[in-house]
Structures are given as C-alpha cells and as structure tokens.
Design a protein around this motif. Structure first.
Motif, short mmCIF file in Angstrom:
data_model
loop_
_atom_site.label_atom_id
_atom_site.label_comp_id
_atom_site.label_asym_id
_atom_site.label_seq_id
_atom_site.Cartn_x
_atom_site.Cartn_y
_atom_site.Cartn_z
N ALA A 20 66.21 -24.11 -1.74
CA ALA A 20 65.83 -22.33 -2.18
C ALA A 20 66.86 -21.58 -2.61
CB ALA A 20 64.90 -22.00 -1.14
N VAL A 21 67.12 -20.87 -3.46
CA VAL A 21 67.97 -19.86 -3.76
C VAL A 21 67.22 -18.60 -3.34
CG1 VAL A 21 69.59 -18.73 -5.26
CG2 VAL A 21 69.11 -21.17 -5.41
N THR A 22 67.52 -17.78 -2.03
CA THR A 22 66.79 -16.81 -1.71
C THR A 22 67.67 -15.55 -1.84
OG1 THR A 22 67.66 -17.13 0.56
CG2 THR A 22 65.67 -18.32 0.29
N GLY A 23 66.58 -14.50 -1.72
CA GLY A 23 67.26 -13.18 -1.68
C GLY A 23 67.63 -12.67 -0.18
N PRO B 254 67.39 -19.28 4.00
CA PRO B 254 67.29 -20.65 3.13
C PRO B 254 66.98 -21.97 3.57
CG PRO B 254 69.50 -20.29 3.92
CD PRO B 254 68.81 -19.14 4.51
N LYS B 255 66.15 -22.86 2.89
CA LYS B 255 65.80 -24.05 3.17
C LYS B 255 66.85 -24.93 3.32
CE LYS B 255 62.37 -27.50 1.86
NZ LYS B 255 61.18 -27.81 1.12
N ALA B 256 67.05 -25.67 4.30
CA ALA B 256 68.18 -26.52 4.41
C ALA B 256 67.82 -27.97 3.66
CB ALA B 256 68.30 -26.97 5.94
N ALA B 257 68.61 -28.66 3.13
CA ALA B 257 68.57 -29.65 2.51
C ALA B 257 69.26 -30.97 2.92
CB ALA B 257 69.15 -29.45 0.90
N GLU B 258 68.74 -32.09 2.56
CA GLU B 258 69.73 -33.35 2.90
C GLU B 258 71.01 -33.00 2.21
OE1 GLU B 258 68.51 -35.48 4.83
OE2 GLU B 258 66.77 -34.37 5.00
N THR B 259 71.97 -33.65 2.61
CA THR B 259 73.29 -33.68 2.19
C THR B 259 73.30 -34.11 0.69
OG1 THR B 259 74.15 -34.10 4.20
CG2 THR B 259 75.81 -34.46 2.60
N GLY C 129 72.94 -30.61 6.28
CA GLY C 129 72.29 -29.95 5.28
C GLY C 129 73.23 -28.98 4.28
N MET C 130 73.00 -28.79 3.04
CA MET C 130 73.78 -27.93 2.22
C MET C 130 72.86 -27.20 1.27
SD MET C 130 77.25 -28.74 0.22
CE MET C 130 76.54 -29.65 -1.40
N SER C 131 72.84 -25.90 1.31
CA SER C 131 72.04 -25.29 0.38
C SER C 131 72.51 -23.89 0.01
CB SER C 131 70.47 -24.69 1.27
OG SER C 131 70.97 -23.97 2.44
N SER C 132 71.88 -23.37 -1.10
CA SER C 132 72.51 -22.07 -1.56
C SER C 132 71.58 -20.77 -1.10
CB SER C 132 72.46 -22.00 -3.02
OG SER C 132 71.33 -22.31 -3.75
N VAL C 133 72.19 -19.72 -1.02
CA VAL C 133 71.49 -18.60 -0.71
C VAL C 133 72.17 -17.36 -1.44
CG1 VAL C 133 72.94 -18.48 1.57
CG2 VAL C 133 70.71 -17.23 1.40
N THR C 134 71.28 -16.41 -1.87
CA THR C 134 72.01 -15.28 -2.09
C THR C 134 71.78 -13.83 -1.20
OG1 THR C 134 71.57 -15.78 -4.64
CG2 THR C 134 71.75 -13.53 -3.94
N ARG C 135 72.92 -13.39 -0.97
CA ARG C 135 72.84 -12.02 0.00
C ARG C 135 73.35 -11.02 -0.95
NH1 ARG C 135 75.63 -9.63 3.97
NH2 ARG C 135 74.47 -8.83 5.93
N ASN C 136 72.83 -10.04 -0.97
CA ASN C 136 73.16 -8.98 -1.53
C ASN C 136 73.85 -9.03 -2.92
OD1 ASN C 136 72.60 -6.98 0.58
ND2 ASN C 136 74.84 -7.52 1.40
N GLY C 137 72.86 -9.98 -3.86
CA GLY C 137 73.14 -10.01 -5.02
C GLY C 137 74.22 -11.02 -5.20
N LYS C 138 74.93 -11.63 -4.34
CA LYS C 138 76.05 -12.64 -4.19
C LYS C 138 75.77 -13.97 -3.84
CE LYS C 138 80.98 -13.31 -3.26
NZ LYS C 138 81.48 -13.61 -4.71
N PRO C 139 76.07 -15.24 -4.48
CA PRO C 139 75.66 -16.52 -3.95
C PRO C 139 76.55 -16.91 -3.12
CG PRO C 139 76.55 -16.67 -6.12
CD PRO C 139 76.67 -15.12 -5.92
N LYS D 186 66.89 -16.07 14.29
CA LYS D 186 66.23 -14.65 13.99
C LYS D 186 65.15 -14.84 12.81
CE LYS D 186 66.42 -9.74 14.42
NZ LYS D 186 67.24 -8.66 14.54
N SER D 187 63.90 -14.66 13.09
CA SER D 187 63.12 -14.64 11.90
C SER D 187 63.75 -13.43 10.71
CB SER D 187 61.74 -14.23 12.12
OG SER D 187 60.94 -14.03 10.90
N GLY D 188 63.98 -14.11 9.56
CA GLY D 188 64.61 -13.29 8.46
C GLY D 188 65.82 -13.31 8.28
N SER D 189 66.53 -14.18 9.09
CA SER D 189 68.06 -14.59 8.86
C SER D 189 68.37 -15.10 7.31
CB SER D 189 68.68 -15.49 9.72
OG SER D 189 68.15 -16.88 9.62
N GLN D 190 69.72 -14.95 7.08
CA GLN D 190 69.97 -15.48 5.74
C GLN D 190 70.05 -16.75 5.66
OE1 GLN D 190 71.92 -13.41 7.63
NE2 GLN D 190 72.01 -11.40 6.31
#
Length: 312
Positions: A20-23, A28-33, A186-196, A308-312
């Motif tokens: 998941a690429v999230t806001g 973010p959902k963790a992935a397999e390597t 795991g390795m996953s992508s996440v967006t925080r404040n508009g930056k990946p 914490k619920s709602g973490s990046q």
C-alpha cells in the motif's frame, strides 16, 4: 549521477509496488521482502532489498558531516508509547566537534507529564535540573560535556557519521559480511506529507563468531566501528544496546538520498525490552540552545509510534 539517483529512487518505490502507498496518518501494509533491479550507467543490475537498502542507508549516514536528532527511549514495555521515557535532543558536527545535547527523564503519573531531571550541554559545561527542589533548579556538574555515557546519544545508537568513503565501506562492509546477522524483513512504500518513503523491517540476530562462545548481537556494531581505525572516545561512537541483544528495526528511508528520516529499534533478549525512537535531520548546522529558566521543555517527535493506531 543525478539522473541515476532519481532512477534508483523510482526503482526503490517500484520494488514495493505490491504494498500500500498510503497517505499521512495511515499505517503502510508490510510486504514480503522484494527484489528489484535498476540498470546502472554501465548497464549492470543493482539488486534492491530491505537488507541491502538498510546497509546502504547506514553508509550514507556514515558519510554525513553533521546530524541533528530527537530521541525517545523507553526502558519498560508498559510505558510505551506515551509513558515515562528518556527524551533527548542532540546534534553533532564531526568536523568542528560542535555539540548539542539536552536529555530529560520524563515521568508520566496519574495522567500528568513532568520532568524528573534533565541535563543540558552548553559549550563543554553540563548543567543539571532537578524537579525535587532539593537542589537549585539548575547547577553545573561537569566541564566535560558530553560524558562518555552520553556520547551514545550523538547518533542513533547504532550508526555513525563523519567517516570517509573508505571508513564507511569498512564499517558497513564488516556488518554486511556477517552471515545471518542482519536480516531482511518487509519492505513497503508510504507517503507522508506528500513525500514518498521506503519503510524497512530489519532483524538483527545474535551470531556465533569463529572460535565459538556465546552468540554476539548488537556488540558487533562496536566491532564494526573498530575497522574505521578511529578512536571511539574522540570521534565519538557508542552503541545503545546490550552486547548480546537481538534488534527489531523499522527504518524509514528517503529514496532519493537513501538517508533515514525515522527509525524504531526494539531491543530484546534475556528478558530485556527497550525501545528507541529517532527522528533524523542531515545537512543543517548544529544549533546552540539556551538554558531554560526552570523546567526544561519536553521535545516531541513528529512521527507517530509504529504500535499506535494511525502511525505511518
């Protein structure tokens, strides 16, 4: 080189395209390597996985001439993530040796948050704050600040800065050559404040060295530093964990610079539980601060804890 780095950033994010690429504010959902490849300028393939990116981020961190950090350190699981803790604001310039170190012991009791004690480095002098009122609000305790123990807070407790390329290769190369020591999760992508960013999960497991004996864990980071041939007392360097401990690391990486922006390190083993949260900033001078008139302020991290619920 700039084009190649931009391409590598895209490849790092593409490597986790199944995640998941999230806001901001979503976990973010963790992935397999996952492995990905990016052609180099010479047409070669560069493998990218969580372990290799972690080691690369350690190397890029080691090459930085200065660093500014905000730390939270929990010594008991029952207090995590918003209870009693150490809070540290630090900065260090490896060229000039300019230092900033503000450490507080924060107590949370009956819904009230307060500072039990604090230490403040101003130049090379160390001032102490006590909330008990037994002593004056601030008093000088030392002219050799930071102390040997507190030097650990000048980096993130595992990494180091201010190295040459050769020294960085020696430090990271030793860690990378230890079979079974640093392991990809795991390795996953996440967006925080508009930056990946790329979110890495790394497991550091104690290993037995040649000659037998007990498995060695976090202590091997100190062994790796020895290969730089620098003096850990004057550079300085110190790791923040017990020698035989295992570590579960979550580390967020800027895909363009491959530098860390936030990390959590959970130390376990032998009944030990300790959590270290760190926010990083590179490329800014180490700023001086003034001694508070009374109780020191409590620094806050902008990144939310993983648990914490709602973490990046």
């Amino acid at each position: 080189m700039r084009f190649f780095r931009a391409g590598l950033a895209v490849a790092l994010l593409a490597a986790v395209c199944g995640c998941a690429v999230t806001g901001s504010g979503e976990r973010p959902k963790a992935a397999e390597t996952t492995d990905a490849t990016e052609p180099s300028a010479k047409g070669a393939k560069e493998p990218i996985d969580a372990r290799e990116l972690y080691l690369e981020s350690l190397k890029q961190q080691a090459l930085q001439p200065s660093i500014n950090l905000v730390h939270e350190y929990y010594r008991q699981e029952k207090f995590y993530p918003e209870g009693s803790r150490d809070v540290v604001v630090s900065g260090f310039d490896y060229r000039t040796k300019n230092v900033r170190l503000e450490r507080s012991q924060v107590i949370v009791a009956d819904g009230k948050t307060s500072t039990a004690w604090g230490t403040w480095c101003l130049g090379r002098s160390e001032d102490w704050f006590y909330s008990s009122g037994v002593r004056r609000p601030w008093e000088k305790r030392s002219t050799t600040c930071p102390s040997l123990t507190d030097q650990t807070w000048l980096n993130d407790g595992l990494g180091v800065g201010g190295l040459t390329a050769q020294q960085a290769d020696a430090f990271v190369g030793y860690l990378g050559d230890l079979k079974g020591f640093i392991n990809a999760g795991g390795m996953s992508s996440v967006t925080r404040n508009g930056k990946p960013y790329v979110r890495l999960e790394i497991k550091v497991k104690p290993v037995k060295l040649a000659g037998g004996g007990r498995p060695v864990g976090a202590d091997l980071y100190q062994d790796a530093f020895k290969y730089t041939e620098l003096d850990s007392l004057t550079h300085p360097y110190g790791y923040l964990a017990s020698g035989g401990s295992a570590l579960d690391i979550v580390r967020y990486i800027d895909p363009e610079t491959r530098l860390p922006v936030y990390s959590e390190t959970l130390e376990t083993g032998g009944g030990v539980w300790k959590m270290h949260r760190v926010e990083y900033e590179f490329g800014r001078p180490v700023t001086k601060s003034t001694l508070p008139a009374a109780e020191p302020p409590i620094a806050r991290l902008t990144w939310q804890p993983e648990s914490k619920s709602g973490s990046q």
